[in-house]
Design an enzyme around this catalytic site. Structure first.
Site: not given
Ligand code: PGA
Length: 254
Positions: A101, A99, A171, A216, A177, A14, A12
């Site tokens: 976000e 997601h 998640e 992460s 992150g 982003k 992903n």
């Molecule tokens: P990350 O993001 O691996 O940077 O923690 C995962 C995600 O948001 O899908």
């Protein structure tokens, strides 16, 4: 170990990488894996403007293409919107829906997310549905009720046919992150719960729905998650932005 569900490693990206960078990355991945068979099905989800170019590079390879979001509807006066049909035409076979976000920064609620899952299916895209609890909810031991609400919210919007095509990504928001991860056994329990909830609606198929872990994930820790019996792969943000790291993770077995 031991189940026959498909296993995935989903990148992903982003809002990272230019169109040119995305294309070059995809080309490099295809070059590197030519003649090999990755242990996990690799999928790249670039930004919407990069989909077409990345799809061209991935065409004929073992890597599939996904989008990060879709809007409702097919066409019409919806300034700024991108339909699932357009994403499909641009080459996407999959789309991330819900997601955290999108939930957090774009005010997407359970209801809209359910509609998007239905719309993805209508548009010939397979939805990757993200669920997860916030830090506060985690600390208050509300993970089970949050996940249950998020999964059950799909039931009134998406048909059984649509639900049979989904992947779910668990998640925890506090793990995205941050470098923090849950105990793999905890994530495994949530993955098992997700399949149990899905079984209310699709009893014969819930066991075949892939459930991934995300938050992460890196080449250093992915092993422990893939070792868990209910976890069928990973959705990866930050660590998917480097070819080397991505390929390592896509080729890891449980
Ligand atoms: P990350 O993001 O691996 O940077 O923690 C995962 C995600 O948001 O899908």
């Amino acid at each position: 170990m031991g189940n026959t569900r498909e296993r995935f490693l989903i990148a992903n990206w982003k809002m990272h990488k230019t169109v040119g960078e995305s294309r070059a990355f995809a080309r490099e991945v295809v070059r590197r894996i030519k003649g090999t068979t990755l242990r996990n099905q690799l999928m790249i989800c670039p930004t919407a403007p990069s989909l077409w170019a990345v799809g061209q590079e991935l065409s004929g390879s073992q890597v599939s293409l996904g989008a990060q979001n879709l809007d409702l509807g097919r066409e019409g006066a919806f300034t700024g919107a991108t339909s699932g049909y357009l994403l499909h035409e641009a080459g996407a076979k999959w789309v991330i829906v819900g997601h955290s976000e999108r939930r957090q920064y774009f005010a997407e609620g359970d209801d809209l997310i359910g509609q998007k899952v239905a719309q993805a299916w209508e548009s010939h895209l397979r939805p990757i549905v993200c669920v997860g609890e916030s830090l506060g909810e985690y600390q208050e031991a509300r993970t089970i009720s949050v996940i249950t609400r998020q999964i059950e919210a799909l039931f009134s919007k998406a048909t059984e046919e649509a639900l049979r095509t989904i992947i779910v990504a668990y998640e925890p928001i506090w793990a995205i992150g941050t470098g923090e991860v849950p105990q793999p056994s905890q994530a495994n329990n949530v993955a098992a719960l997700i399949r149990k909830i899905l079984a209310q609606k699709i009893p014969d198929d819930a066991d075949n729905i892939p459930v991934l872990y995300g938050g992460s994930v890196s080449p250093k820790n992915i092993h422990q998650f893939l070792n868990e019996p209910h976890i069928d792969g990973a959705l990866v943000g930050g660590a998917s932005l480097q070819v080397e790291e991505l390929l390592k993770m896509a080729d890891i077995s449980s």
